[in-house]
Motif scaffolding. Structure first.
Motif, PDB file in Angstrom:
ATOM      1  N   THR A 149       1.054  -1.214   0.151  1.00  0.00           N
ATOM      2  CA  THR A 149       0.193  -0.032  -0.038  1.00  0.00           C
ATOM      3  C   THR A 149       0.806   1.256   0.050  1.00  0.00           C
ATOM      4  O   THR A 149       0.714   2.288  -0.731  1.00  0.00           O
ATOM      5  N   ARG A 150       1.876   1.182   0.856  1.00  0.00           N
ATOM      6  CA  ARG A 150       2.753   2.463   0.981  1.00  0.00           C
ATOM      7  C   ARG A 150       3.408   2.746  -0.450  1.00  0.00           C
ATOM      8  O   ARG A 150       3.906   3.826  -0.766  1.00  0.00           O
ATOM      9  N   VAL A 151       4.063   1.571  -0.961  1.00  0.00           N
ATOM     10  CA  VAL A 151       4.725   1.711  -2.236  1.00  0.00           C
ATOM     11  C   VAL A 151       3.630   2.426  -3.257  1.00  0.00           C
ATOM     12  O   VAL A 151       4.038   3.302  -4.096  1.00  0.00           O
ATOM     13  N   MET A 152       2.356   1.781  -3.551  1.00  0.00           N
ATOM     14  CA  MET A 152       1.457   2.246  -4.461  1.00  0.00           C
ATOM     15  C   MET A 152       1.180   4.032  -4.219  1.00  0.00           C
ATOM     16  O   MET A 152       1.310   4.718  -5.095  1.00  0.00           O
ATOM     17  N   TYR A 153       1.250   4.258  -3.059  1.00  0.00           N
ATOM     18  CA  TYR A 153       0.852   5.667  -2.736  1.00  0.00           C
ATOM     19  C   TYR A 153       2.099   6.422  -3.013  1.00  0.00           C
ATOM     20  O   TYR A 153       2.205   7.738  -3.604  1.00  0.00           O
ATOM     21  N   THR A 154       3.422   6.077  -2.817  1.00  0.00           N
ATOM     22  CA  THR A 154       4.607   6.626  -3.037  1.00  0.00           C
ATOM     23  C   THR A 154       4.793   6.743  -4.687  1.00  0.00           C
ATOM     24  O   THR A 154       5.270   7.989  -5.245  1.00  0.00           O
ATOM     25  N   LEU A 155       4.292   5.716  -5.586  1.00  0.00           N
ATOM     26  CA  LEU A 155       4.309   5.937  -7.088  1.00  0.00           C
ATOM     27  C   LEU A 155       3.337   7.074  -7.429  1.00  0.00           C
ATOM     28  O   LEU A 155       3.730   7.608  -8.371  1.00  0.00           O
ATOM     29  N   TYR A 156       2.273   7.249  -6.465  1.00  0.00           N
ATOM     30  CA  TYR A 156       1.261   8.197  -7.042  1.00  0.00           C
ATOM     31  C   TYR A 156       2.078   9.664  -6.883  1.00  0.00           C
ATOM     32  O   TYR A 156       2.013  10.611  -7.743  1.00  0.00           O
ATOM     33  N   HIS A 157       2.874   9.635  -5.674  1.00  0.00           N
ATOM     34  CA  HIS A 157       3.529  10.953  -5.377  1.00  0.00           C
ATOM     35  C   HIS A 157       4.700  11.154  -6.483  1.00  0.00           C
ATOM     36  O   HIS A 157       4.789  12.367  -6.840  1.00  0.00           O
ATOM     37  N   ILE A 158       5.354  10.083  -6.711  1.00  0.00           N
ATOM     38  CA  ILE A 158       6.540  10.353  -7.663  1.00  0.00           C
ATOM     39  C   ILE A 158       5.890  10.855  -9.132  1.00  0.00           C
ATOM     40  O   ILE A 158       6.494  11.692  -9.872  1.00  0.00           O
ATOM     41  N   LEU A 159       4.851  10.080  -9.242  1.00  0.00           N
ATOM     42  CA  LEU A 159       4.030  10.616 -10.778  1.00  0.00           C
ATOM     43  C   LEU A 159       3.746  12.111 -10.767  1.00  0.00           C
ATOM     44  O   LEU A 159       4.036  12.836 -11.769  1.00  0.00           O
ATOM     45  N   GLY A 160       3.292  12.446  -9.902  1.00  0.00           N
ATOM     46  CA  GLY A 160       2.968  13.911  -9.757  1.00  0.00           C
ATOM     47  C   GLY A 160       3.893  14.951  -9.668  1.00  0.00           C
ATOM     48  O   GLY A 160       4.108  15.888 -10.234  1.00  0.00           O
ATOM     49  N   THR A 161       5.066  14.461  -8.876  1.00  0.00           N
ATOM     50  CA  THR A 161       6.327  15.262  -9.162  1.00  0.00           C
ATOM     51  C   THR A 161       6.802  15.265 -10.320  1.00  0.00           C
ATOM     52  O   THR A 161       7.553  16.275 -10.616  1.00  0.00           O
ATOM     53  N   ILE A 162       6.917  14.091 -10.984  1.00  0.00           N
ATOM     54  CA  ILE A 162       7.419  14.313 -12.308  1.00  0.00           C
ATOM     55  C   ILE A 162       6.935  15.157 -13.370  1.00  0.00           C
ATOM     56  O   ILE A 162       7.502  15.982 -14.110  1.00  0.00           O
ATOM     57  N   VAL A 163       5.347  15.147 -13.149  1.00  0.00           N
ATOM     58  CA  VAL A 163       4.655  16.149 -13.991  1.00  0.00           C
ATOM     59  C   VAL A 163       4.919  17.473 -13.679  1.00  0.00           C
ATOM     60  O   VAL A 163       4.970  18.322 -14.401  1.00  0.00           O
ATOM     61  N   CYS A 164       5.132  17.725 -12.432  1.00  0.00           N
ATOM     62  CA  CYS A 164       5.607  18.980 -11.956  1.00  0.00           C
ATOM     63  C   CYS A 164       6.890  19.432 -12.445  1.00  0.00           C
ATOM     64  O   CYS A 164       7.172  20.600 -13.031  1.00  0.00           O
ATOM     65  N   PHE A 165       8.048  18.804 -12.356  1.00  0.00           N
ATOM     66  CA  PHE A 165       9.239  18.815 -12.969  1.00  0.00           C
ATOM     67  C   PHE A 165       8.985  19.049 -14.557  1.00  0.00           C
ATOM     68  O   PHE A 165       9.569  20.077 -15.159  1.00  0.00           O
ATOM     69  N   LEU A 166       8.295  18.367 -15.427  1.00  0.00           N
ATOM     70  CA  LEU A 166       7.839  18.673 -16.634  1.00  0.00           C
ATOM     71  C   LEU A 166       7.245  20.014 -17.048  1.00  0.00           C
ATOM     72  O   LEU A 166       7.542  20.847 -17.824  1.00  0.00           O
ATOM     73  N   MET A 167       6.392  20.340 -16.193  1.00  0.00           N
ATOM     74  CA  MET A 167       5.614  21.724 -16.419  1.00  0.00           C
ATOM     75  C   MET A 167       6.624  22.878 -16.135  1.00  0.00           C
ATOM     76  O   MET A 167       6.392  23.989 -16.760  1.00  0.00           O
ATOM     77  N   LEU A 168       7.639  22.690 -15.407  1.00  0.00           N
ATOM     78  CA  LEU A 168       8.595  23.612 -15.187  1.00  0.00           C
ATOM     79  C   LEU A 168       9.514  23.924 -16.494  1.00  0.00           C
ATOM     80  O   LEU A 168      10.239  24.853 -16.567  1.00  0.00           O
ATOM     81  N   SER A 169       9.702  22.840 -17.459  1.00  0.00           N
ATOM     82  CA  SER A 169      10.620  23.134 -18.510  1.00  0.00           C
ATOM     83  C   SER A 169      10.225  23.999 -19.631  1.00  0.00           C
ATOM     84  O   SER A 169       8.947  23.641 -20.103  1.00  0.00           O
ATOM     85  N   PRO A 170      10.733  25.300 -20.189  1.00  0.00           N
ATOM     86  CA  PRO A 170      10.319  25.731 -21.151  1.00  0.00           C
ATOM     87  C   PRO A 170      10.290  24.799 -22.492  1.00  0.00           C
ATOM     88  O   PRO A 170       9.619  25.015 -23.492  1.00  0.00           O
ATOM     89  N   THR A 171      11.312  23.695 -22.526  1.00  0.00           N
ATOM     90  CA  THR A 171      11.157  22.838 -23.432  1.00  0.00           C
ATOM     91  C   THR A 171       9.542  22.153 -23.798  1.00  0.00           C
ATOM     92  O   THR A 171       9.233  22.232 -24.919  1.00  0.00           O
ATOM     93  N   VAL A 172       8.908  21.866 -22.724  1.00  0.00           N
ATOM     94  CA  VAL A 172       7.710  21.119 -22.705  1.00  0.00           C
ATOM     95  C   VAL A 172       6.804  22.207 -23.329  1.00  0.00           C
ATOM     96  O   VAL A 172       5.928  22.030 -24.132  1.00  0.00           O
ATOM     97  N   GLY A 173       6.734  23.446 -22.888  1.00  0.00           N
ATOM     98  CA  GLY A 173       5.821  24.505 -23.326  1.00  0.00           C
ATOM     99  C   GLY A 173       6.108  24.826 -24.683  1.00  0.00           C
ATOM    100  O   GLY A 173       5.206  25.164 -25.635  1.00  0.00           O
ATOM    101  N   GLU A 174       7.384  24.774 -25.296  1.00  0.00           N
ATOM    102  CA  GLU A 174       7.660  24.946 -26.636  1.00  0.00           C
ATOM    103  C   GLU A 174       7.018  23.870 -27.377  1.00  0.00           C
ATOM    104  O   GLU A 174       6.565  23.850 -28.562  1.00  0.00           O
ATOM    105  N   ALA A 175       7.322  22.587 -26.968  1.00  0.00           N
ATOM    106  CA  ALA A 175       6.689  21.347 -27.632  1.00  0.00           C
ATOM    107  C   ALA A 175       5.194  21.411 -27.760  1.00  0.00           C
ATOM    108  O   ALA A 175       4.859  20.859 -28.885  1.00  0.00           O
ATOM    109  N   LEU A 176       4.545  21.795 -26.867  1.00  0.00           N
ATOM    110  CA  LEU A 176       3.187  21.883 -26.754  1.00  0.00           C
ATOM    111  C   LEU A 176       2.722  22.943 -27.891  1.00  0.00           C
ATOM    112  O   LEU A 176       1.915  22.407 -28.627  1.00  0.00           O
ATOM    113  N   ARG A 177       3.417  23.701 -27.926  1.00  0.00           N
ATOM    114  CA  ARG A 177       3.008  24.860 -28.915  1.00  0.00           C
ATOM    115  C   ARG A 177       3.279  24.290 -30.339  1.00  0.00           C
ATOM    116  O   ARG A 177       2.570  24.821 -31.316  1.00  0.00           O
ATOM    117  N   THR A 178       4.122  23.557 -30.547  1.00  0.00           N
ATOM    118  CA  THR A 178       4.503  23.146 -31.651  1.00  0.00           C
ATOM    119  C   THR A 178       3.939  21.904 -32.429  1.00  0.00           C
ATOM    120  O   THR A 178       3.561  21.976 -33.499  1.00  0.00           O
TER     121      THR A 178
END
Length: 464
Positions: A35-64
């Motif tokens: 159970t604790r591993v599964m919730y940890t994976l949820y948290h890791i997934l959310g954190t990865i999304v946050c990292f990607l959202m900070l990258s200007p490269t991601v924003g440029e890729a979305l626009r393109t």
């Protein structure tokens, strides 16, 4: 995949059954651990999304690459270039969804004492449903009206929760140092080799701390400047020396026979890490040397200029930061840590033998049931049949605070408007500098209090 395995995984994702891998040769897994591993994976997934959202490269890729991007941005009122879907604003919203998710579970799981409680089934299963709910909360946060007011209010809520999480981290670190020494010291009664292990590890810890001081003197100080770096490095080194001496004084040893240099070595290493993190956030200074404008107070490690060094610092900073977050979130649910934090009143048993791996002590659960081997899947040990082995509500509360801490760290605390992934952990952020430095001093004070508290209050029983 066999039919029984398919049925098992479907029940895990959409029902209250325990999750397991479709491989009977995999190591056994406890219900509480899975159970604790599964919730940890949820948290890791959310954190990865946050990292990607900070990258200007991601924003440029979305626009393109995303068709009708500009029209979509105008439809959801996210700005002409969807600036509200990327950058610090997006991190605020994703972490808001994660924080609300864990806070709701914190409320729901209050006073759950047994796995037979209907709320325990919700905690230990329905993983796909909870993933959809978590994604929906994060996505729904992007449609909150009055974004400016939301950002200001959520900034202060996040800062308060992040400070509380830092305090929990420091308490758990001090508890970890004492538990390490106590566990290994218990082994000396049966095997004298544990004396050698204690001495060797203590020596290694102090060598690491001394090497850290020397390297910081070389790279973060200069005879022609860096006065603040010199002062703070000297102060923190002196504090580590003081607590090391206090730990072995006769008056402390009288009330705490297990007190020694191992604990102070752990604290010294962590203080040196925080000092390095602080100095890495000081802005560079410039002085004239032999007629050349020279950069000081900032290391040039790889010879390719500041840009390469900044990437190295960013990667290492992100790994260490999130490693500390996961450690605090997971170890806070162990029995001894819950007692130290005042969550549990059930006393933890004193160690009777030494173990190299002592962070997660085995759960006391009589004769747990085991299933899974007969259907070709990983064996699941049901170690919560009679009572829960950790506080469900506090587990979610720590992850709630961890989400706020991740949000504040990724958005540079109070310097959030100019944050980008590529420059996240690079020098020049005064907020991060002073927060890290204050954490050093709080850590020293907490450890010093655990040493002298029995002297000040001899009639009280302390839990370290």
């Amino acid at each position: 995949m066999s039919l029984p395995c398919c049925v098992s995984q479907l029940a895990c994702c959409c029902g209250s059954s325990d999750c397991s891998l479709c491989c009977s040769s995999c190591p056994n897994i406890k219900t509480s651990t899975g159970t604790r591993v599964m919730y940890t994976l949820y948290h890791i997934l959310g954190t990865i999304v946050c990292f990607l959202m900070l990258s200007p490269t991601v924003g440029e890729a979305l626009r393109t690459h995303v068709p009708f991007y500009n029209e979509f941005c105008k439809t959801i009122q996210a700005g002409a270039d969807c600036e509200k879907l990327v950058g610090y604003s997006a991190v605020y919203k994703v972490c808001f969804g994660m924080a609300v998710f864990f806070f709701i579970f914190f409320i729901l799981m209050i006073n759950v004492k047994t796995s037979k409680d209907c709320r325990a089934y919700l905690h230990n299963g329905f993983w796909f449903v909870k993933l959809v709910v978590l994604a929906g909360m994060c996505a729904g946060a992007f449609f909150i009206p009055d974004q400016d007011t939301f950002h200001k209010a959520w900034l202060y809520i996040g800062a308060a929760g992040a400070f509380f999480f830092i305090l929990i981290q420091l308490i758990l670190l001090v508890e970890f140092a004492h538990k390490w020494n106590k566990t290994w010291w218990a082994g000396t009664a049966q095997n004298k080799c544990w004396y050698v292990a204690l001495a060797l590890v203590t020596l290694i810890l102090y060598l690491i701390a001394i090497c850290a001081v020397v390297l910081m003197v070389i790279f973060y100080t200069d005879p022609d400047g860096c006065k603040l770096n010199k002062i703070l490095l000297g102060v923190n080194t002196g504090l580590c020396l003081i607590v090391s001496m206090v730990a072995i004084t006769p008056c402390v040893q009288k009330y705490q026979p297990n007190s020694g240099l191992l604990q102070s070595g752990v604290i010294s290493c962590y203080v040196m890490y925080l000092t390095f993190s602080s100095l890495a956030n000081t802005p560079a200074e410039y002085v004239m040397k032999d007629g050349i404008n020279t950069t000081i107070c900032t290391p040039q490690l790889l010879g390719n200029g500041l840009q390469t060094d900044d990437k190295l610092v960013s990667v290492l900073g992100a790994i260490i930061m999130y490693g500390c977050v996961l450690y605090a979130c997971l170890t806070s649910t162990t029995r001894s840590s819950s007692i130290t934090l005042g969550v549990s009143s059930i006393s933890a048993p004193e160690p009777t033998e030494a173990r190299c791996c002592f962070c997660f002590a085995p759960d006391e659960e009589g004769n747990p049931e085991v299933d899974g081997s007969e259907r070709g899947t990983q064996k699941v040990i049901h170690n919560e049949k009679h009572a829960v082995v950790y506080s469900y509500s506090f587990f979610h509360f720590v992850f709630f605070l961890g989400s706020l801490y991740v949000m504040m760290t990724l958005t540079n605390w109070f310097e959030y408007e100019v944050v980008e992934l590529e420059t996240l952990f690079v020098p020049g952020n005064p907020s991060t500098f002073w927060i890290k430095m204050a954490s050093c001093w709080v850590c020293i004070l907490l450890f010093l209090w655990t040493l002298i508290a029995p002297l000040c209050c001899p009639k009280r029983e302390f839990l370290v």
